[in-house]
Motif scaffolding. Structure first.
Motif, short mmCIF file in Angstrom:
data_model
loop_
_atom_site.label_atom_id
_atom_site.label_comp_id
_atom_site.label_asym_id
_atom_site.label_seq_id
_atom_site.Cartn_x
_atom_site.Cartn_y
_atom_site.Cartn_z
N ASN A 194 22.39 -10.75 -38.09
CA ASN A 194 22.72 -12.03 -37.49
C ASN A 194 22.08 -12.27 -36.14
O ASN A 194 22.56 -13.09 -35.36
CB ASN A 194 24.25 -12.21 -37.37
CG ASN A 194 24.95 -11.77 -38.63
OD1 ASN A 194 24.56 -12.18 -39.72
ND2 ASN A 194 25.96 -10.94 -38.48
N GLU A 196 20.64 -12.34 -42.93
CA GLU A 196 21.92 -12.54 -43.61
C GLU A 196 23.08 -12.16 -42.70
O GLU A 196 22.98 -11.25 -41.87
CB GLU A 196 21.98 -11.69 -44.88
CG GLU A 196 21.17 -12.23 -46.03
CD GLU A 196 21.50 -11.50 -47.32
OE1 GLU A 196 21.96 -10.35 -47.26
OE2 GLU A 196 21.31 -12.11 -48.39
N LYS A 197 24.17 -12.86 -42.87
CA LYS A 197 25.40 -12.50 -42.20
C LYS A 197 26.24 -11.67 -43.16
O LYS A 197 26.61 -12.15 -44.24
CB LYS A 197 26.19 -13.75 -41.79
CG LYS A 197 25.61 -14.50 -40.60
CD LYS A 197 26.56 -15.61 -40.17
CE LYS A 197 26.06 -16.33 -38.93
NZ LYS A 197 27.04 -17.36 -38.46
N LYS A 257 30.29 -12.24 -52.43
CA LYS A 257 29.04 -12.94 -52.15
C LYS A 257 29.33 -14.44 -52.11
O LYS A 257 30.09 -14.96 -52.93
CB LYS A 257 28.01 -12.63 -53.24
CG LYS A 257 26.59 -13.06 -52.91
CD LYS A 257 25.65 -12.63 -54.03
CE LYS A 257 24.21 -12.99 -53.72
NZ LYS A 257 23.65 -12.20 -52.62
N LYS A 258 28.73 -15.14 -51.16
CA LYS A 258 28.96 -16.58 -51.03
C LYS A 258 28.69 -17.28 -52.36
O LYS A 258 27.65 -17.07 -53.00
CB LYS A 258 28.04 -17.15 -49.95
CG LYS A 258 28.24 -18.64 -49.69
CD LYS A 258 27.39 -19.10 -48.50
CE LYS A 258 27.57 -20.59 -48.24
NZ LYS A 258 26.81 -21.03 -47.05
N GLN A 278 27.53 -20.09 -54.36
CA GLN A 278 26.63 -21.23 -54.17
C GLN A 278 27.07 -22.46 -54.96
O GLN A 278 26.57 -23.56 -54.72
CB GLN A 278 25.20 -20.83 -54.56
CG GLN A 278 24.60 -19.75 -53.68
CD GLN A 278 24.51 -20.16 -52.21
OE1 GLN A 278 24.31 -21.34 -51.89
NE2 GLN A 278 24.68 -19.19 -51.31
N LYS A 293 30.94 -25.10 -49.97
CA LYS A 293 30.16 -23.94 -49.55
C LYS A 293 29.64 -24.06 -48.12
O LYS A 293 29.38 -23.05 -47.47
CB LYS A 293 29.00 -23.71 -50.52
CG LYS A 293 27.92 -24.78 -50.51
CD LYS A 293 26.80 -24.43 -51.50
CE LYS A 293 25.70 -25.50 -51.48
NZ LYS A 293 24.62 -25.15 -52.45
N ASP A 313 27.15 -14.56 -45.67
CA ASP A 313 26.49 -14.39 -46.97
C ASP A 313 27.24 -13.40 -47.85
O ASP A 313 27.36 -13.60 -49.06
CB ASP A 313 25.05 -13.92 -46.77
CG ASP A 313 24.23 -14.94 -46.00
OD1 ASP A 313 23.88 -15.98 -46.57
OD2 ASP A 313 23.98 -14.71 -44.80
N GLU A 314 27.73 -12.32 -47.24
CA GLU A 314 28.41 -11.29 -48.00
C GLU A 314 29.52 -10.65 -47.18
O GLU A 314 29.45 -10.59 -45.95
CB GLU A 314 27.43 -10.19 -48.44
CG GLU A 314 26.41 -10.61 -49.47
CD GLU A 314 25.55 -9.44 -49.93
OE1 GLU A 314 25.71 -8.33 -49.38
OE2 GLU A 314 24.71 -9.64 -50.82
#
Length: 544
Positions: free
Chosen positions: A24, A30-31, A226-227, A229, A234, A240-241
């Motif tokens: 980040n 990715e976060k 996991k996000k 989509q 959203k 992201d995870e």
């Protein structure tokens, strides 16, 4: 299950040092959040789930018509707008969001709700929380008893986007109830194709919540959120995870936290004093109550704990402040009833339920020993050996040992054998009523005493004690249904019911109202917890 095992502790044995500290740093990276869990996932099907641990997972990957907001109030989720409600407050007509989709991109429709709700109340399903519909949705009570077909339930998809719900009586907490798992929709066509394996692992599950569950084989000790989509909201999901590993040992979790390999860790009592002055240390008094259930027997076979005097002796022989202050040391408080402090107020005076009903049990050694002697005499015995089941976590083991020590020293002739089980095995023993005494508890589903009292009506999915009392059932079911328009009468009925449960019948040994002490990285934001209800990770974020 032991409610102190909620999905609040956080760590990852396999994460690298740079996982949390270096992600980040730019918008292109990715976060990823790293958390831990107390054990493997017991179950993921919203209809078949029967424990708080499963509900914690379910709340991240599924949702219903409403979802709790950051302040714990119901807000619109799959419902596109507030429903049209009839003048008698019994008929609700919902519109389903047109952009609501399952994780494979297929639309979520009103038919998914109709299918799921009818499945939940069908006795053949065996849904542990099917009775949540009892005295709520029209015909549910008769369906659950096998007197009517599930097709007669008061729920109907008028078209793909319109859901009509008919209630037995006005329900003041109906919207909040709709945020709970048993009222979530299910993808009927997908389920039919899974050959009985639906929700058994990541491959055989469709999701509709903020996250999808990946890397889960059904029994493994790690998984990833996991996000999603295809989630309608959203844009509100910030990470992201979220990667989760099972870590049972607090010392391991604390070490991982110090090394920067996790973002949040729940502390057991021995670590509280060490970290109390740390800026990342926090406490929170939850609405969860922990207690010991005593098995009075099932299928017509009574146990020694069916004896009221034995149960009362057990209740009066424990100095609970020793458990709270010496072992837990995390903000928990002694419980002398089943309904927690700070949950609900008298509709006229505003007095807290717990304060108004007072202490329904207490510590009194002389009184406890008198009940014990009477009970042994009635049983025709001079000694008893009873097995106490607890979780295999370090804190639960300590609590069980202290309880064993106190009861054996205070009640002559009593021997307590401790059996430590994994969370999943402990849940199975509880639900199957395969125990003599078991340390467990409840965190409630909505802000009303009913969510605690409702567990112990006859044949309730949370009972499993052998307790059955027609007057108790009348009071609780009345508070759930027919008294809905008489707030004070309803309130008094619940006060009386709790007294019957604890003071008169000693069904449970209340232990404590759970506190939570934890360390959380300063950059971890919006880890939303509630006094009542599963944690909500929808808005969790990393801000550096």
């Amino acid at each position: 299950m032991i409610l102190s095992l909620a999905l609040a502790a956080c760590s990852n044995q396999d994460a690298s040092n740079e996982s949390s500290s270096t992600t980040n740093d730019s918008k292109n990276e990715e976060k990823v959040v790293y958390l831990s869990a107390p054990g493997v996932i017991p179950g993921l099907d919203p209809i078949l789930a029967d424990n708080g641990f499963s509900f914690s997972i379910i709340n991240q990957v599924f949702e219903g018509l409403y979802r709790l907001d950051k302040d714990g109030n119901p807000e619109l989720a799959l419902a596109a707008e507030e429903p049209k409600v009839s003048e008698d407050n019994k008929v609700y007509t919902f519109k389903i969001r047109k952009d609501a989709k399952w994780s494979d991109g297929s639309p979520i429709t009103a038919h998914d709700f109709e299918y799921a709700w009818k499945k939940a109340v069908d006795p053949e399903t065996g849904a542990a929380y099917g009775p949540q519909f009892e005295e709520i949705v029209a015909n549910a009570s008769e369906i659950l008893k096998g007197k009517k077909s599930a097709d007669s339930l008061g729920v109907e998809a008028l078209d793909d986007q319109t859901l009509k719900v008919t209630l037995e009586n006005p329900v003041p907490f109906f919207k909040e109830l709709l945020t709970t798992a048993i009222f979530f929709p299910q993808p009927q066509e997908f389920i039919k194709k899974q050959d009985g394996k639906y929700a058994s692992d990541s491959k055989h599950t469709l999701y509709n919540g903020p996250f999808v569950l990946t890397d889960w084989n059904g029994t493994g000790d790690s998984w990833t959120y996991k996000k999603n989509q295809n989630y309608w909201d959203k844009e509100a999901v910030n990470v992201d995870e979220i990667r989760v590993n099972v870590v049972k040992d607090t010392s391991t979790a604390v070490s991982l936290y110090q090394e920067g390999k996790l973002d949040r860790v729940k502390l057991t009592g021995e670590y509280v004093d060490k970290y109390r002055s740390n800026d990342e240390y926090h406490t929170f008094l939850t609405g969860a109550t922990s207690y010991i259930k005593m098995n009075q027997g099932k299928n017509g076979e009574k146990t020694n704990l069916a004896n009221l005097n034995i149960r009362k002796a057990m209740n009066l022989a424990l100095e609970k402040d020793k458990l709270v202050n010496s072992i837990l040391n995390n903000g928990s408080i002694v419980a002398q009833g089943n309904v927690p402090k700070g949950l609900a107020d008298n509709p006229e005076t505003g007095e807290d339920f717990r304060a108004e009903n007072g202490d329904l049990t207490y510590y009194d050694l002389n009184e406890a020993q008198n009940y014990w002697e009477k009970g042994l005499k009635e049983l025709g015995k001079d000694k008893l050996e009873i097995t106490l089941i607890s979780s295999d976590s370090g804190t639960s083991k300590q609590l069980a040992e202290n309880i064993k020590y106190q009861l054996e020293n205070n009640l002559p002739g009593l021997t307590i054998k401790i059996k430590n089980l994994t969370p999943k095995a402990s849940i199975a023993a509880n639900v199957g009523q395969n125990y003599e005494m078991i340390m467990t508890g409840w965190s409630g589903d909505y802000h009303d005493p009913l969510t605690y009292l409702n567990l112990f009506i006859t044949d309730s999915p949370g009972n499993h004690t052998g307790y059955s009392n027609k007057e108790y059932d009348r009071l609780v079911l009345g508070a759930k249904g027919s008294m809905a328009n008489e707030p004070l009468k309803r309130w008094k009925a619940m006060l009386k019911a709790e007294k019957m449960l604890i003071k008169d019948s000693a069904v449970l040994i209340p232990l404590y109202q759970d506190g939570s002490a934890f360390l959380q990285k300063s950059y971890l934001k919006n880890f939303v917890t509630y006094k009542v209800g599963a944690d909500n990770l929808k808005w969790i974020d990393i801000q550096k």
